[in-house]
Design a protein around this motif. Sequence first.
Motif, PDB file in Angstrom:
ATOM      1  N   GLY A  87      22.546  -6.213 -61.026  1.00  0.00           N
ATOM      2  CA  GLY A  87      22.130  -7.561 -60.641  1.00  0.00           C
ATOM      3  C   GLY A  87      20.690  -7.857 -61.022  1.00  0.00           C
ATOM      4  N   ARG A  88      20.263  -9.038 -60.654  1.00  0.00           N
ATOM      5  CA  ARG A  88      18.930  -9.519 -61.060  1.00  0.00           C
ATOM      6  C   ARG A  88      17.769  -8.762 -60.427  1.00  0.00           C
ATOM      7  NH1 ARG A  88      17.103 -13.467 -57.129  1.00  0.00           N
ATOM      8  NH2 ARG A  88      18.776 -13.830 -55.645  1.00  0.00           N
ATOM      9  N   ASN A  89      18.026  -7.987 -59.368  1.00  0.00           N
ATOM     10  CA  ASN A  89      16.955  -7.230 -58.718  1.00  0.00           C
ATOM     11  C   ASN A  89      16.618  -5.922 -59.428  1.00  0.00           C
ATOM     12  OD1 ASN A  89      16.591  -9.115 -56.656  1.00  0.00           O
ATOM     13  ND2 ASN A  89      18.301  -8.251 -55.502  1.00  0.00           N
ATOM     14  N   TYR A  90      17.426  -5.513 -60.399  1.00  0.00           N
ATOM     15  CA  TYR A  90      17.207  -4.262 -61.120  1.00  0.00           C
ATOM     16  C   TYR A  90      17.050  -4.553 -62.605  1.00  0.00           C
ATOM     17  CZ  TYR A  90      18.468  -1.618 -56.981  1.00  0.00           C
ATOM     18  OH  TYR A  90      18.478  -1.074 -55.724  1.00  0.00           O
ATOM     19  N   SER A  91      16.227  -3.747 -63.285  1.00  0.00           N
ATOM     20  CA  SER A  91      16.073  -3.933 -64.727  1.00  0.00           C
ATOM     21  C   SER A  91      15.992  -2.587 -65.434  1.00  0.00           C
ATOM     22  CB  SER A  91      14.837  -4.778 -65.044  1.00  0.00           C
ATOM     23  OG  SER A  91      13.673  -4.135 -64.592  1.00  0.00           O
ATOM     24  N   TYR A  92      16.503  -2.599 -66.650  1.00  0.00           N
ATOM     25  CA  TYR A  92      16.519  -1.400 -67.482  1.00  0.00           C
ATOM     26  C   TYR A  92      15.233  -1.320 -68.280  1.00  0.00           C
ATOM     27  CZ  TYR A  92      18.034   2.119 -70.784  1.00  0.00           C
ATOM     28  OH  TYR A  92      18.118   3.263 -71.524  1.00  0.00           O
ATOM     29  N   THR A  93      14.635  -0.133 -68.298  1.00  0.00           N
ATOM     30  CA  THR A  93      13.442   0.095 -69.106  1.00  0.00           C
ATOM     31  C   THR A  93      13.310   1.578 -69.411  1.00  0.00           C
ATOM     32  OG1 THR A  93      11.040  -0.155 -69.251  1.00  0.00           O
ATOM     33  CG2 THR A  93      11.933   0.296 -67.062  1.00  0.00           C
ATOM     34  N   LEU A  94      12.777   1.867 -70.573  1.00  0.00           N
ATOM     35  CA  LEU A  94      12.462   3.255 -70.918  1.00  0.00           C
ATOM     36  C   LEU A  94      11.047   3.614 -70.462  1.00  0.00           C
ATOM     37  CD1 LEU A  94      14.078   3.531 -74.460  1.00  0.00           C
ATOM     38  CD2 LEU A  94      14.961   4.390 -72.274  1.00  0.00           C
ATOM     39  N   ALA A  95      10.268   2.601 -70.101  1.00  0.00           N
ATOM     40  CA  ALA A  95       8.916   2.824 -69.586  1.00  0.00           C
ATOM     41  C   ALA A  95       9.024   2.970 -68.068  1.00  0.00           C
ATOM     42  CB  ALA A  95       8.013   1.653 -69.956  1.00  0.00           C
ATOM     43  N   ILE A  96       9.216   4.183 -67.625  1.00  0.00           N
ATOM     44  CA  ILE A  96       9.452   4.453 -66.205  1.00  0.00           C
ATOM     45  C   ILE A  96       8.171   4.184 -65.414  1.00  0.00           C
ATOM     46  CG2 ILE A  96      10.141   6.204 -64.521  1.00  0.00           C
ATOM     47  CD1 ILE A  96      12.310   5.380 -66.492  1.00  0.00           C
ATOM     48  N   PRO A  97       8.268   3.372 -64.356  1.00  0.00           N
ATOM     49  CA  PRO A  97       7.089   3.125 -63.528  1.00  0.00           C
ATOM     50  C   PRO A  97       6.730   4.368 -62.725  1.00  0.00           C
ATOM     51  CG  PRO A  97       9.032   2.082 -62.592  1.00  0.00           C
ATOM     52  CD  PRO A  97       9.447   2.658 -63.908  1.00  0.00           C
ATOM     53  N   ASP A  98       5.538   4.390 -62.186  1.00  0.00           N
ATOM     54  CA  ASP A  98       5.108   5.507 -61.344  1.00  0.00           C
ATOM     55  C   ASP A  98       6.008   5.547 -60.110  1.00  0.00           C
ATOM     56  OD1 ASP A  98       3.786   7.508 -59.995  1.00  0.00           O
ATOM     57  OD2 ASP A  98       2.166   6.195 -59.306  1.00  0.00           O
ATOM     58  N   MET A  99       6.679   6.648 -59.923  1.00  0.00           N
ATOM     59  CA  MET A  99       7.605   6.782 -58.800  1.00  0.00           C
ATOM     60  C   MET A  99       6.920   7.321 -57.546  1.00  0.00           C
ATOM     61  SD  MET A  99      10.397   5.595 -59.795  1.00  0.00           S
ATOM     62  CE  MET A  99      11.885   5.648 -60.730  1.00  0.00           C
TER      63      MET A  99
END
Length: 177
Positions: free
Chosen positions: A132-144
């Motif tokens: 859904g719109r609350n999640y997005s795909y990225t290869l640039a992983i944010p700081d977890m």
Amino acid sequence: ARKVVHQVIYLDDVPEKGIPAMHLVQRMRIAEQTQGKRLHWGSDGDLSVALDEMGDVGQLNYEVWSEPGSPSPEALRAAPDYVYVRRGRRSVNFLRNSLSEESVALSARIVADADARNAYDKALAIQSYLSGRNYSYTLAIPDMGPGPVIETFIHRTRRGHCELFATAMALMLRTQG
């Protein structure tokens, strides 16, 4: 005209009734490092794969060539739920990983809101939520940050690559049986 899929499967814990393989098994072979065991067709008429001896097998490595079909949504909804049985007791602890109570409650809410009553509809509900719109795909992983990465992905960052999405979905579905 169908495609044959080659699966190499490693099990640390062998179920008592059949072993996992994709649908329509064409060929199977046990790995050389698994001594004293032999694969055979199951006796229940569904072409399941079984071992000659079950008991305490330990690790099992095998290969299966399958010709998977494309079942309809109706067929998937009608399919029985798969229950993993290990050494005489029911087990749903597939991974040595679990989700927090907050994530379990979220999974239950997603499934309930979708009125999902079978494994197929539960999978669709969780998939729809994670795509859904609350999640997005990225290869640039944010700081977890500190703490369990999958919890951070589900509740805070909601951005990541395929492994995070797949792990979140698998764990969320496992909380729902």
